[in-house]
Structure formats: structure tokens, C-alpha cells
Design an enzyme around this catalytic site. Structure first.
Site, PDB file in Angstrom:
ATOM      1  N   ASN A   1     -11.739 -84.332 -20.139  1.00 56.98           N
ATOM      2  CA  ASN A   1     -10.748 -83.239 -20.141  1.00 56.98           C
ATOM      3  C   ASN A   1     -11.312 -81.974 -19.476  1.00 56.98           C
ATOM      4  OD1 ASN A   1     -12.511 -82.149 -21.984  1.00 56.98           O
ATOM      5  ND2 ASN A   1     -10.993 -81.789 -23.596  1.00 56.98           N
TER       6      ASN A   1
ATOM      7  N   GLY B   1     -17.319 -80.427 -18.946  1.00 57.16           N
ATOM      8  CA  GLY B   1     -17.715 -81.280 -17.815  1.00 57.16           C
ATOM      9  C   GLY B   1     -17.243 -80.669 -16.506  1.00 57.16           C
TER      10      GLY B   1
ATOM     11  N   ASP C   1      -7.483 -86.259 -22.448  1.00 56.36           N
ATOM     12  CA  ASP C   1      -8.136 -85.753 -23.654  1.00 56.36           C
ATOM     13  C   ASP C   1      -8.118 -86.875 -24.687  1.00 56.36           C
ATOM     14  OD1 ASP C   1      -8.474 -84.361 -26.217  1.00 56.36           O
ATOM     15  OD2 ASP C   1      -8.323 -82.554 -24.973  1.00 56.36           O
TER      16      ASP C   1
ATOM     17  N   THR D   1     -11.635 -83.720 -31.727  1.00 49.38           N
ATOM     18  CA  THR D   1     -12.281 -84.636 -30.765  1.00 49.38           C
ATOM     19  C   THR D   1     -13.105 -85.681 -31.514  1.00 49.38           C
ATOM     20  OG1 THR D   1     -12.329 -82.983 -29.012  1.00 49.38           O
ATOM     21  CG2 THR D   1     -13.973 -84.729 -28.866  1.00 49.38           C
TER      22      THR D   1
ATOM     23  N   TYR E   1     -19.132 -79.622 -35.922  1.00 48.51           N
ATOM     24  CA  TYR E   1     -19.848 -80.613 -35.114  1.00 48.51           C
ATOM     25  C   TYR E   1     -20.563 -81.622 -36.023  1.00 48.51           C
ATOM     26  CZ  TYR E   1     -23.040 -82.299 -31.406  1.00 48.51           C
ATOM     27  OH  TYR E   1     -23.754 -83.069 -30.500  1.00 48.51           O
TER      28      TYR E   1
ATOM     29  N   THR F   1     -31.585 -83.381 -25.797  1.00 46.43           N
ATOM     30  CA  THR F   1     -31.826 -83.955 -24.473  1.00 46.43           C
ATOM     31  C   THR F   1     -31.550 -82.896 -23.413  1.00 46.43           C
ATOM     32  OG1 THR F   1     -31.305 -86.147 -25.293  1.00 46.43           O
ATOM     33  CG2 THR F   1     -31.106 -85.823 -22.922  1.00 46.43           C
TER      34      THR F   1
HETATM   35  P1  NAD Z   1     -21.523 -82.017 -22.436  1.00 46.61           P
HETATM   36  O1  NAD Z   1     -20.824 -80.902 -23.114  1.00 46.61           O
HETATM   37  O2  NAD Z   1     -22.236 -81.761 -21.154  1.00 46.61           O
HETATM   38  O3  NAD Z   1     -20.516 -83.236 -22.176  1.00 46.61           O
HETATM   39  C1  NAD Z   1     -19.432 -83.539 -22.989  1.00 46.61           C
HETATM   40  C2  NAD Z   1     -18.294 -84.003 -22.108  1.00 46.61           C
HETATM   41  O4  NAD Z   1     -17.168 -84.360 -22.925  1.00 46.61           O
HETATM   42  C3  NAD Z   1     -17.795 -82.919 -21.152  1.00 46.61           C
HETATM   43  O5  NAD Z   1     -17.628 -83.472 -19.863  1.00 46.61           O
HETATM   44  C4  NAD Z   1     -16.471 -82.484 -21.753  1.00 46.61           C
HETATM   45  O6  NAD Z   1     -15.581 -81.947 -20.789  1.00 46.61           O
HETATM   46  C5  NAD Z   1     -15.997 -83.783 -22.379  1.00 46.61           C
HETATM   47  N1  NAD Z   1     -15.041 -83.611 -23.490  1.00 46.61           N
HETATM   48  C6  NAD Z   1     -15.155 -82.796 -24.558  1.00 46.61           C
HETATM   49  N2  NAD Z   1     -14.109 -82.949 -25.382  1.00 46.61           N
HETATM   50  C7  NAD Z   1     -13.303 -83.887 -24.813  1.00 46.61           C
HETATM   51  C8  NAD Z   1     -12.067 -84.458 -25.191  1.00 46.61           C
HETATM   52  N3  NAD Z   1     -11.430 -84.094 -26.304  1.00 46.61           N
HETATM   53  N4  NAD Z   1     -11.517 -85.398 -24.380  1.00 46.61           N
HETATM   54  C9  NAD Z   1     -12.139 -85.773 -23.213  1.00 46.61           C
HETATM   55  N5  NAD Z   1     -13.310 -85.247 -22.823  1.00 46.61           N
HETATM   56  C10 NAD Z   1     -13.886 -84.315 -23.612  1.00 46.61           C
HETATM   57  O7  NAD Z   1     -22.543 -82.622 -23.509  1.00 46.61           O
HETATM   58  P2  NAD Z   1     -23.686 -83.735 -23.363  1.00 46.61           P
HETATM   59  O8  NAD Z   1     -24.973 -83.076 -23.616  1.00 46.61           O
HETATM   60  O9  NAD Z   1     -23.501 -84.517 -22.137  1.00 46.61           O
HETATM   61  O10 NAD Z   1     -23.371 -84.633 -24.626  1.00 46.61           O
HETATM   62  C11 NAD Z   1     -22.670 -85.864 -24.523  1.00 46.61           C
HETATM   63  C12 NAD Z   1     -22.532 -86.484 -25.910  1.00 46.61           C
HETATM   64  O11 NAD Z   1     -23.814 -86.695 -26.489  1.00 46.61           O
HETATM   65  C13 NAD Z   1     -21.727 -85.608 -26.876  1.00 46.61           C
HETATM   66  O12 NAD Z   1     -20.918 -86.438 -27.665  1.00 46.61           O
HETATM   67  C14 NAD Z   1     -22.808 -84.976 -27.725  1.00 46.61           C
HETATM   68  O13 NAD Z   1     -22.342 -84.648 -29.003  1.00 46.61           O
HETATM   69  C15 NAD Z   1     -23.872 -86.064 -27.761  1.00 46.61           C
HETATM   70  N6  NAD Z   1     -25.200 -85.483 -28.004  1.00 46.61           N
HETATM   71  C16 NAD Z   1     -25.840 -84.797 -27.027  1.00 46.61           C
HETATM   72  C17 NAD Z   1     -27.088 -84.222 -27.303  1.00 46.61           C
HETATM   73  C18 NAD Z   1     -27.862 -83.466 -26.251  1.00 46.61           C
HETATM   74  O14 NAD Z   1     -28.938 -82.961 -26.548  1.00 46.61           O
HETATM   75  N7  NAD Z   1     -27.426 -83.384 -25.020  1.00 46.61           N
HETATM   76  C19 NAD Z   1     -27.670 -84.367 -28.570  1.00 46.61           C
HETATM   77  C20 NAD Z   1     -26.958 -85.063 -29.547  1.00 46.61           C
HETATM   78  C21 NAD Z   1     -25.739 -85.638 -29.249  1.00 46.61           C
END
Ligand code: NAD
Ligand code: UDP
Length: 310
Positions: free
Chosen positions: A34, A38, A58, A92, A145, A175
Site C-alpha cells: 500500500n 514502501g 492494502d 494491518t 505493534y 535488521t
Molecule cells: P518497512 O516499513 O520498510 O516495510 C513494510 C512494508 O509494508 C512497506 O512497504 C509498507 O508500505 C507495507 N505495508 C504496511 N502496511 C501495509 C498494509 N496494510 N497493506 C499493504 N502493505 C502494507 O519495514 P521492514 O523493516 O521491511 O519490515 C518488514 C516486516 O518485518 C514487518 O512486518 C516488520 O514488522 C517485520 N520486522 C522487521 C524488523 C526490522 O528490524 N526491520 C524487525 C522485526 C520485524
């Protein structure tokens, strides 16, 4: 064998790395996003690949697709972004998770949920094993969250028990790497961007809180290994078990960028976990997972990325 794979949140930081890797392995990839956090630029170089497809959607709304595997990555990961619309974050994690599990059930797809170390809250056990149930504030600013992700895990296991949905649950620890948003608010991107721009490096609290930082490439190895492992639902921790204080990270970034930035101290946000480090014994045993990229090597690549992208 080539598979048709759905990656929700595929235009985000981790999702876009996954899109690239799974396409390179010869799969068909449907990226769904969505565009909350991103960006098209993360996946723009994939548009010319005939096995790649992008859907703006979404996950809080249902969708019908024919796929073999679903990586459910959709959810803002930075505290700044997930707190900016807390109710949307819960939707979400809950409605979105139900929609994706419903889809997996309908088409018989295997589904992997990107859960988080935040399930452990401000942990009273250290390092954190998957057997630890956590110490989570249900009504704080991080709860949308933390509790959202905990319910998402519960939903996965109830769909698995009641409907035999083929689930995989990973708990990702902090990460970092190329393709993070420059204004994402997370510590690694904040410090690097501040250092490169000569701005103050903002430590929240006294900087003694710890985190364990995993480079994106290592995480992607673990995620794909988990998706393709038979007979193991998880949850399993994925990350890097090197542990650093936030102050150590700040000092490293200043040194590596050769920056003249000063370190300044701001108030610590509430419920900020004081210590975090994954116990990776289970990931090693089940997935033969062990992260390879040392913090300094990963920081070097991430600094290079931000030099070219801010
Ligand atoms: P990010 O915010 O870069 O990516 C999340 C993506 O999801 C984005 O592209 C956003 O536009 C999309 N999004 C959000 N809500 C949405 C919805 N309702 N419908 C469709 N798309 C939606 O975050 P990330 O670091 O890439 O994290 C990815 C996943 O890994 C997430 O679920 C996050 O909770 C999990 N995570 C990440 C970390 C980290 O350190 N990066 C740690 C723990 C968990
Ligand atoms: N942090 C900081 N300065 C910043 C951003 C974050 O000191 O500019 C701290 C934050 O308070 C936390 C740690 O760095 O203790 C990691 O924060 P991040 O938002 O990256 O992830 P978290 O693990 O808190 O979800």
C-alpha cells in the site's frame, strides 16, 4: 521448482530484498504493497522482469490470488511509523493477518509471518529464547505493534490448529541495510544519515540500552530457509546475536563515516526495551542458520548506500 510467490509489504526494506532474491531463484513474484513506508524505487529495477508483478493493495482488505507461498511482511517496522497511525497498525496486524491466512487456507498456500522480537517486550530473560512469553505493556505507545504482532502469531496458530493452514512464524530482531528509508526513524538509518549530513547524532536515553543488529542479506537467507523447511512451524528467532549498546553504535558510525557530528542525548521514549539479543540455538538446529555479516561490514555497505541515496 519455480513457485508463484506473494510478498506483502514487498516494496518495503526487507520485502524488496526478498522480491529480488526470490526472482533471482527463478520464481514468479507478486509484490503487494500500500506504499505506506514502501517505495517504488526499491523494486523499480524489477519491473522489466516478466516474472514480476506489482499490486497496489492494502491487506486490511481481502484479495483473491492463486499462489503457492505467501510471505506476510506488510506492516511498518519503525516505531515512528507504526505509532503515527496506531489503529491502522493494529488493523494491518489483525485484519491483514486474517485476510492473508484466509487466502492461504483457500488456495492451500504455505504462509510465513514476519513476527518480531517485540513479542518479548522489555524482556526479563536474556538472551531471548522462543520459549520466553515476554514482558509486554498492553496499553503503551508500542502496544499497537507488540500486541498486534502477538495476536497475529495467535491467529497463525489457530488457523493451523483449526484449518491445517501450513504456517511458518519467524521473530525478526533489529535488521538494517540498504533500502531502509533515510527518514525511517530507526537507529541505524538515523545515525548514518545524521553522520553523513553533519547533524547531531541523537541518542535516546543514556545509550546503554542494547540491540543486536542483523544485516539484511543474512536475514533473507534465514527467511527463505524457514519458508522451505518442512515440518517446522516455529516460532523461530532470526537475527544476529552480537550485542551492542546504542552508544557503541553511535561511536562506530561516527568513526566509520569520518563525521564531525556531535553525539547529543534526548529523552528515552516510554517502554523502550533495555536489552535485546536473540538466542539462535533453534534457528541453527532447524535451519542451519548463522549470520555471517559482522556489524562493521554491514555498516560499511549501508553507509555506502546512504552516501548514494540521500
Ligand atoms: P518497512 O516499513 O520498510 O516495510 C513494510 C512494508 O509494508 C512497506 O512497504 C509498507 O508500505 C507495507 N505495508 C504496511 N502496511 C501495509 C498494509 N496494510 N497493506 C499493504 N502493505 C502494507 O519495514 P521492514 O523493516 O521491511 O519490515 C518488514 C516486516 O518485518 C514487518 O512486518 C516488520 O514488522 C517485520 N520486522 C522487521 C524488523 C526490522 O528490524 N526491520 C524487525 C522485526 C520485524
Ligand atoms: N534510538 C536512538 N536514537 C535514534 C533512534 C533510535 O537512540 O535516533 C534508540 C531507541 O531508543 C532504541 C534503539 O535505538 O533504544 C533501537 O531503536 P529502533 O527504533 O531502531 O528499534 P527498536 O528496537 O526500538 O524497535
Amino acid at each position: 521448482m519455480s513457485k508463484r510467490i506473494l510478498i506483502t509489504g514487498g516494496a518495503g526494506f526487507i520485502g524488496s530484498h526478498l522480491c529480488e532474491r526470490l526472482l533471482n531463484e527463478g520464481n514468479e513474484v507478486i509484490c503487494l504493497d500500500n506504499f505506506h513506508t514502501g517505495r517504488k524505487v526499491n523494486i523499480g529495477h524489477l519491473f522489466s522482469n516478466p516474472r514480476f508483478e506489482l499490486i497496489r493493495h492494502d491487506i486490511t482488505d481481502p484479495i483473491k490470488l492463486e499462489v503457492d507461498q505467501i510471505y506476510n511482511m506488510a506492516c511498518p517496522a519503525s516505531p515512528v511509523h507504526y505509532q503515527s497511525n496506531a489503529i491502522k497498525t493494529i488493523k494491518t496486524n489483525v485484519l491483514g493477518m486474517m485476510n492473508m491466512l484466509g487466502l492461504a487456507k483457500r488456495v492451500g498456500a504455505r504462509i510465513l509471518q514476519a513476527s518480531t522480537s517485540e513479542c518479548y517486550g522489555n524482556p526479563l530473560e536474556h538472551p531471548q529464547t522462543e520459549a520466553y512469553w515476554g514482558n509486554v505493556n498492553p496499553i503503551g505507545i508500542r502496544s499497537c505493534y507488540d500486541e498486534g504482532k502477538r495476536v497475529a502469531e495467535t491467529l497463525c496458530f489457530d488457523y493451523h490448529r483449526n484449518h491445517k493452514v501450513d504456517i511458518r512464524v519467524i521473530r525478526i530482531f533489529n535488521t538494517y541495510g540498504p533500502k531502509m528509508l533515510a527518514d525511517d526513524g530507526r537507529v541505524v538509518s538515523n545515525f548514518i544519515v545524521q553522520a553523513l549530513q553533519g547533524n547531531d547524532i541523537t541518542i535516546y536515553g543514556d545509550g546503554s540500552q542494547t540491540r543486536s543488529f542483523c544485516f539484511a542479506d543474512d536475514l533473507v537467507d534465514g527467511i527463505i530457509a524457514m519458508m522451505n523447511k518442512d515440518g517446522f512451524t516455529g516460532p523461530v528467532n532470526l537475527g544476529n546475536d552480537g550485542e551492542f549498546t546504542v552508544k557503541e553504535l553511535a561511536e562506530k558510525v561516527v568513526k566509520m563515516t569520518g563525521s564531525s557530528s556531535k553525539i547529543v542525548y534526548h529523552d528515552l521514549p516510554s517502554d523502550d526495551p533495555t536489552r535485546r539479543k536473540p538466542d539462535l540455538t533453534l534457528a541453527k538446529k532447524e535451519l542451519n542458520f548463522s549470520p555471517k555479516v559482522a556489524l562493521e561490514d554491514g555498516l560499511k555497505k549501508t553507509i555506502e548506500y546512504f552516501k548514494n541515496n540521500i
